[in-house]
Enzyme design. Structure first.
Site, PDB file in Angstrom:
ATOM      1  N   ASN A   1       9.238  -1.459  26.091  1.00 49.19           N
ATOM      2  CA  ASN A   1      10.215  -2.555  25.385  1.00 49.19           C
ATOM      3  C   ASN A   1      11.507  -1.632  25.505  1.00 49.19           C
ATOM      4  O   ASN A   1      11.915  -0.591  25.259  1.00 49.19           O
ATOM      5  CB  ASN A   1      10.211  -2.743  24.022  1.00 49.19           C
TER       6      ASN A   1
ATOM      7  N   GLU B   1       4.901  -0.929  13.888  1.00 47.93           N
ATOM      8  CA  GLU B   1       6.295   0.031  14.139  1.00 47.93           C
ATOM      9  C   GLU B   1       6.370   0.340  12.770  1.00 47.93           C
ATOM     10  O   GLU B   1       7.791  -0.169  12.465  1.00 47.93           O
ATOM     11  CB  GLU B   1       7.368  -0.853  15.175  1.00 47.93           C
TER      12      GLU B   1
HETATM   13  P1  13P Z   1      11.141   4.867  19.949  1.00 48.00           P
HETATM   14  O1  13P Z   1       9.303   4.404  21.182  1.00 48.00           O
HETATM   15  O2  13P Z   1      12.038   4.903  21.520  1.00 48.00           O
HETATM   16  O3  13P Z   1      10.697   4.917  18.871  1.00 48.00           O
HETATM   17  O4  13P Z   1      10.734   2.689  20.058  1.00 48.00           O
HETATM   18  C1  13P Z   1       9.906   1.749  19.454  1.00 48.00           C
HETATM   19  C2  13P Z   1       9.834   0.928  19.936  1.00 48.00           C
HETATM   20  O5  13P Z   1      10.641   0.320  19.535  1.00 48.00           O
HETATM   21  C3  13P Z   1       9.392  -0.373  20.815  1.00 48.00           C
HETATM   22  O6  13P Z   1       9.451  -1.841  20.595  1.00 48.00           O
END
Ligand code: 13P
Length: 250
Positions: free
Chosen positions: A9, A167
């Site tokens: 992402n 997440e």
């Molecule tokens: P990070 O890997 O930068 O913590 O972001 C995770 C995320 O929100 C992926 O959608």
């Protein structure tokens, strides 16, 4: 057997040239990875350019958001059909940044989910608790509520085809990764919710990604958990080498 699925992402990062360069580098090296599915989700303005860079590779294209209406007077929005038209297979829905910074509700996510599936996109539905919710012992309750609201009205067939991303909000972009045990616990809860709400086949089929500070040095341990089927990677997906190292760990 669920095939591991690693998606990047990119959020609101890159410019046109770096987006194409990054996609080209990922596409070039992806062939060497077996038994893992890869996708990248660039900013929507670069989807077209990235689609070209990914053509003839096994790397799929995903969008970061969409609108639930098929067409009409919705200034600034993009429909599922438009995303499909430009070559997307996936669309991220209900990312925590959209939920918490832009006020997206479970009902919004649910409308988008139905529209995405009707158009033939595979949704990656995000759920996750905030820090104060975890500290208050409300993780299970929050996840259950987001799951129930976001997936309302979904048939078992449709449910079997979606991807869920867990997440934890406190782990996103903070470098504070959930322990493999903390993540596995929530993933198992999500799989039980799928089994209760639908059936065991659906629960077995759905891939549940973990997202939140996934890096090359913590990916293997997370991905070794029985109910963690991949990763939704933010920061570490902005460098081809670290993204591919995470994919290699799968
Ligand atoms: P990070 O890997 O930068 O913590 O972001 C995770 C995320 O929100 C992926 O959608």
């Amino acid at each position: 057997m669920r095939k591991p699925f690693i998606a990047g992402n990119w959020k609101m990062n890159t410019d046109r040239a770096t987006a194409v360069e990054l996609a080209t580098a990922v596409a070039r090296q992806a062939d060497q990875l077996n038994n893992v599915e890869l996708a990248v989700c660039p900013p929507s303005i670069y989807l077209d350019a990235v689609a070209t860079a990914l053509s003839h590779s096994g790397v799929a294209l995903g969008a970061q958001n969409m609108y639930h209406e098929p067409s009409g007077a919705f200034t600034g929005e993009l429909s599922a059909a438009m995303l499909l038209d430009i070559g997307c297979r996936y669309v991220i829905l209900g990312h925590s940044e959209r939920r918490h910074l832009l006020g997206e509700t479970d009902q919004d996510v649910n409308r988008k989910l139905h529209a995405a599936l009707a158009a033939g996109l595979t949704p990656i539905v995000c759920v996750g608790e905030q820090l104060q919710q975890r500290e208050a012992g409300q993780t299970r309750q929050v996840i259950q509520q987001q799951f129930t609201g976001s997936l309302a009205g979904l048939s078992p067939q449709d449910a079997a085809g979606i991807v869920i991303a867990y997440e934890p909000v406190w782990a996103i972009g903070t470098g504070k990764v959930a322990t493999p045990q903390q993540a596995q616990e929530v993933h198992l809860d999500l799989r039980k919710l799928l089994a209760d709400r639908y059936n065991i086949d659906v629960a077995d089929a759905v891939r549940i990604q973990y997202g939140g500070s996934v890096k090359p040095d913590n990916a293997a341990e997370l991905l070794a958990q029985p109910d963690i089927d991949g990763a939704l990677v933010g920061g570490a997906s902005l460098e081809a080498d670290s993204f591919l190292a995470i994919a290699g760990a799968a």
